[in-house]
Design a protein around this motif. Sequence first.
Motif, PDB file in Angstrom:
ATOM      1  N   VAL A 180       0.840  -1.204   0.000  1.00 56.72           N
ATOM      2  CA  VAL A 180       0.000   0.000   0.000  1.00 56.72           C
ATOM      3  C   VAL A 180       0.871   1.249   0.000  1.00 56.72           C
TER       4      VAL A 180
ATOM      5  N   GLU B 138       2.185   2.018  -3.423  1.00 57.31           N
ATOM      6  CA  GLU B 138       1.206   2.558  -4.357  1.00 57.31           C
ATOM      7  C   GLU B 138       0.842   4.010  -4.066  1.00 57.31           C
ATOM      8  N   LEU B 139       1.187   4.507  -2.885  1.00 57.85           N
ATOM      9  CA  LEU B 139       0.870   5.902  -2.560  1.00 57.85           C
ATOM     10  C   LEU B 139       1.671   6.851  -3.450  1.00 57.85           C
ATOM     11  N   ASP B 140       1.004   7.877  -3.921  1.00 58.81           N
ATOM     12  CA  ASP B 140       1.645   8.870  -4.787  1.00 58.81           C
ATOM     13  C   ASP B 140       2.325   9.929  -3.923  1.00 58.81           C
TER      14      ASP B 140
ATOM     15  N   GLU C 230       1.153  13.665  -3.920  1.00 65.23           N
ATOM     16  CA  GLU C 230       0.075  14.154  -3.067  1.00 65.23           C
ATOM     17  C   GLU C 230       0.638  14.734  -1.765  1.00 65.23           C
ATOM     18  N   GLU C 231       1.658  14.090  -1.224  1.00 66.58           N
ATOM     19  CA  GLU C 231       2.296  14.613  -0.017  1.00 66.58           C
ATOM     20  C   GLU C 231       2.990  15.939  -0.319  1.00 66.58           C
TER      21      GLU C 231
ATOM     22  N   PRO D 268      -5.182   7.706   5.762  1.00 66.30           N
ATOM     23  CA  PRO D 268      -6.447   7.119   5.303  1.00 66.30           C
ATOM     24  C   PRO D 268      -6.296   5.917   4.370  1.00 66.30           C
ATOM     25  N   PRO D 269      -5.427   5.946   3.334  1.00 67.47           N
ATOM     26  CA  PRO D 269      -5.302   4.754   2.492  1.00 67.47           C
ATOM     27  C   PRO D 269      -4.675   3.564   3.218  1.00 67.47           C
ATOM     28  N   LEU D 270      -3.957   3.834   4.309  1.00 61.96           N
ATOM     29  CA  LEU D 270      -3.274   2.759   5.035  1.00 61.96           C
ATOM     30  C   LEU D 270      -4.176   2.055   6.038  1.00 61.96           C
TER      31      LEU D 270
ATOM     32  N   PRO E  58     -10.711  -3.684   1.541  1.00 64.27           N
ATOM     33  CA  PRO E  58     -11.402  -2.675   0.737  1.00 64.27           C
ATOM     34  C   PRO E  58     -12.110  -3.303  -0.451  1.00 64.27           C
TER      35      PRO E  58
ATOM     36  N   ARG F  39     -13.704  -0.723  -6.462  1.00 64.91           N
ATOM     37  CA  ARG F  39     -14.606   0.322  -6.959  1.00 64.91           C
ATOM     38  C   ARG F  39     -15.246  -0.102  -8.265  1.00 64.91           C
TER      39      ARG F  39
END
Length: 274
Positions: free
Chosen positions: A159, A162-164, A167-168, A188-190, A265, A268
Amino acid sequence: MAHTASGRSLPGFGLSLGLTLTYLSVIVLLPLSALVLKAGGATWTQYWQAVSDPRVVASLRLSLLASLAGAILNLVFGVLVAWVLVRYRFPGQKVVDAIVDLPFALPTAVAGIALTKIYMPEGWIGRFLPFKVAYTPLGVIVALAFIGLPFVVRTVQPVLEELDAQEEEAAACLGASRLQTLRHVVLPPLVPALLSGFTLAFARGLGEYGSVVFISGNLPFHTEIPPLLIISKLEQYDYLGATAIATELLFISFALLFVINRLQPKPRKGASHG
């Protein structure tokens, strides 16, 4: 006709499904069914007497609390290890990454003996500590933290990958502090991965035997764990008591698996259409 072109199904689905169900039945379902049927042969009074024995309750309490403590430790330090492996490049990184999987590959009995030798009062680490670790509940926590660490790291690591990072950077450019960025962008994504890793580590620790049996000292009402009680009752030909404790652990494990599945999760809608 199988829709192989669209990727919706694979050729030989019926055969694959049949082999899968057969394998799972032989390896997993039949042994567990036999365990439940064996316990089901007892009356409710006999079953309750077996699982409510003070010695059994004390061992189960120790396993639950130690597993919880070990999972919390791994939740904190496992995320830190995963963060370092994903976000930084340093000499020996592949070695560190391989060490994370060592509890998976190492026989649990070997791990238990090694931890005992290190943390016993005259051990490499134990001699420098102002308190005892081996042969105490703290030793059980250490052993469960050891075997549970890979579950958190390997659950969180993909995870994080995969975080961009942009965004940070965008949050920092907009004036967000590091704490705000961590709370609103990274965390939140974690959360699903954190909960899944925590639950897996907790469930793994609940039924652990090999790495705990040496360092715990196996003192009744103090450092005795349910798997050891099961073996003890089998040696005494108390099959009812052994199966009662085993089914109690089985029900707890099923509840944890249900929690894990609920935490996953959901995909989608429309994600498969690119």
